[in-house]
Write a protein that holds these residues in place. Structure first.
Motif, short mmCIF file in Angstrom:
data_model
loop_
_atom_site.label_atom_id
_atom_site.label_comp_id
_atom_site.label_asym_id
_atom_site.label_seq_id
_atom_site.Cartn_x
_atom_site.Cartn_y
_atom_site.Cartn_z
N PRO A 192 39.48 99.23 60.11
CA PRO A 192 38.44 98.68 60.78
C PRO A 192 37.60 98.19 59.90
N GLY A 193 36.85 97.06 60.15
CA GLY A 193 35.96 96.20 59.59
C GLY A 193 35.66 94.90 59.85
N LEU A 194 35.39 94.28 59.01
CA LEU A 194 35.01 92.58 59.26
C LEU A 194 35.93 91.71 58.26
N ALA A 195 37.00 91.17 58.87
CA ALA A 195 37.79 90.36 57.93
C ALA A 195 37.36 88.85 58.14
N VAL A 196 37.35 88.10 56.89
CA VAL A 196 36.53 86.79 56.96
C VAL A 196 37.56 85.96 56.16
N VAL A 197 37.87 84.56 56.79
CA VAL A 197 38.40 83.64 56.16
C VAL A 197 37.19 82.39 56.18
N GLU A 198 37.05 81.77 55.00
CA GLU A 198 35.68 81.06 54.79
C GLU A 198 36.38 79.57 54.43
N PHE A 199 36.13 78.63 55.23
CA PHE A 199 36.40 77.15 54.90
C PHE A 199 35.33 76.75 53.86
N LEU A 200 35.68 76.25 52.63
CA LEU A 200 34.92 75.84 51.71
C LEU A 200 34.61 74.25 51.69
N PRO A 201 33.70 73.79 50.98
CA PRO A 201 33.45 72.32 50.87
C PRO A 201 34.82 71.58 50.40
N PRO A 202 35.25 70.61 51.02
CA PRO A 202 36.17 69.80 50.50
C PRO A 202 36.56 69.34 49.01
N ILE A 203 37.17 69.49 48.51
CA ILE A 203 37.76 68.76 47.17
C ILE A 203 38.26 67.25 47.46
N ALA A 204 37.30 66.23 46.95
CA ALA A 204 37.67 64.81 47.35
C ALA A 204 38.81 64.44 46.59
N PRO A 205 39.69 63.50 47.35
CA PRO A 205 40.89 63.13 46.57
C PRO A 205 40.66 62.39 45.08
N ASN A 236 35.20 82.91 45.45
CA ASN A 236 34.85 83.12 46.80
C ASN A 236 35.50 84.24 47.52
N SER A 237 36.70 84.49 47.24
CA SER A 237 37.58 85.22 47.78
C SER A 237 37.01 86.67 47.28
N ASN A 238 36.67 86.76 45.87
CA ASN A 238 36.18 88.02 45.20
C ASN A 238 35.02 88.25 45.66
N ARG A 239 34.01 87.05 46.24
CA ARG A 239 32.76 87.63 47.02
C ARG A 239 33.10 88.19 48.18
N LEU A 240 33.89 87.76 49.00
CA LEU A 240 34.13 88.02 50.23
C LEU A 240 34.67 89.59 50.23
N MET A 241 35.68 89.74 49.19
CA MET A 241 36.21 91.27 49.21
C MET A 241 35.12 92.25 48.48
N ALA A 242 34.26 91.49 47.83
CA ALA A 242 33.15 92.62 47.37
C ALA A 242 32.19 92.87 48.54
N GLU A 243 32.03 91.69 49.59
CA GLU A 243 31.04 92.15 50.77
C GLU A 243 31.76 93.10 51.54
N ALA A 244 33.31 93.11 51.57
CA ALA A 244 33.71 94.06 52.56
C ALA A 244 33.94 95.44 51.80
N GLY A 245 33.36 95.45 50.69
CA GLY A 245 33.49 97.04 49.79
C GLY A 245 34.61 97.21 48.95
N PHE A 246 35.50 96.05 48.51
CA PHE A 246 36.47 96.17 47.76
C PHE A 246 35.83 95.95 46.25
N ARG A 247 36.50 97.00 45.44
CA ARG A 247 36.08 97.08 44.02
C ARG A 247 37.30 97.00 43.21
N VAL A 248 37.37 96.10 42.16
CA VAL A 248 38.69 95.91 41.24
C VAL A 248 38.69 96.98 40.61
#
Length: 241
Positions: A198-211, A229-241
């Motif tokens: 249980p918890g909150l799973a997140v995917v986050e669309f980030l600002p585009p990289i221009a061609p 940003n994935s590390n930030r989201l995982m830390a938010e979910a309580g994950f520690r490396v």
């Protein structure tokens, strides 16, 4: 409590695959006459998985940022099947670059072909890149969002895998913006195994990289943005490396 979660996770997995078969058959007549039917079936399935994983496993899902609706390349962190579900549910006409073996999977493979997904033979790097570029070019006439996983496989939280150059070559070839996507879903839904936490799973669309960026600059920026940003989201979910 863990035993109950394990049983509910198993029930969820069984019904998830049964639902795939049922929805594939229900939508088959529409999908045969129009690609819109295939996209509609995939979106219905994604909604069902997100609803039932919350109901049975207590796992809520959240899509952050602004999902693209125009023609772009989406380069995403890949931790489990859940990020596929969440990303696809957020875009109107997604097309995955996916390993060739999945094209032969019942229901999944037939719908993937209908939606214009691009198969890749991961065992032959040079030939795989050439084939991928040719098939991407062939499918460019059908507008949509091309979804690719730059690391080429599911990567567990905390694990390190290189970013493959294929994403950069597609970015150069299409001349489209690239939208990075970060995720923390592997904290709750692992690469392998049955238990869904249980918890909150997140995917986050980030600002585009221009061609137009040089390939090495693009690859460095892409990896930095997704990993940070994935590390930030995982830390938010309580994950520690």
């Amino acid at each position: 409590m863990i035993a109950i979660r394990w049983v509910l996770s198993l029930i969820f997995i069984v019904q998830m695959y049964l639902a795939m078969a049922v929805l594939a058959l229900v939508y088959a007549p529409w999908a045969l006459v129009s690609r819109n039917g295939a996209f509609a079936a995939a979106h219905a399935y994604c909604r069902w998985v997100r609803f039932t994983v919350r109901l049975l496993c207590g796992l809520r899902t959240e899509v952050r940022g602004t999902p693209p609706t125009d023609e772009v390349v989406i380069a995403a962190k890949h931790q489990s099947f859940l990020d596929i579900i969440m990303i696809y549910s957020a875009v109107p006409r997604g097309k995955f670059i996916m390993k060739r073996e999945l094209m032969w999977a019942p229901f999944l493979g037939q719908y993937a072909r209908r939606m214009g997904c691009v198969p890749v033979n991961r065992g032959k790097r040079g030939a795989a890149i050439a084939t991928m570029k040719a098939q991407v070019a062939a499918g460019a006439a059908d507008p949509g969002q091309l979804i690719i996983y730059p690391q080429g496989t599911r990567v567990a939280p905390g694990a390190v895998r290189p970013y493959k150059v294929g994403t950069g070559l597609i970015y150069e070839q299409l001349g489209q913006p690239c939208v990075p996507v970060a995720a923390n879903v592997g904290v709750f839904w692992p690469r392998r195994g049955i238990l869904r936490k249980p918890g909150l799973a997140v995917v986050e669309f980030l600002p585009p990289i221009a061609p137009g960026l040089p390939l090495p600059d693009f690859m460095r920026q892409l990896e930095d943005v997704i990993e940070t940003n994935s590390n930030r989201l995982m830390a938010e979910a309580g994950f520690r490396v």
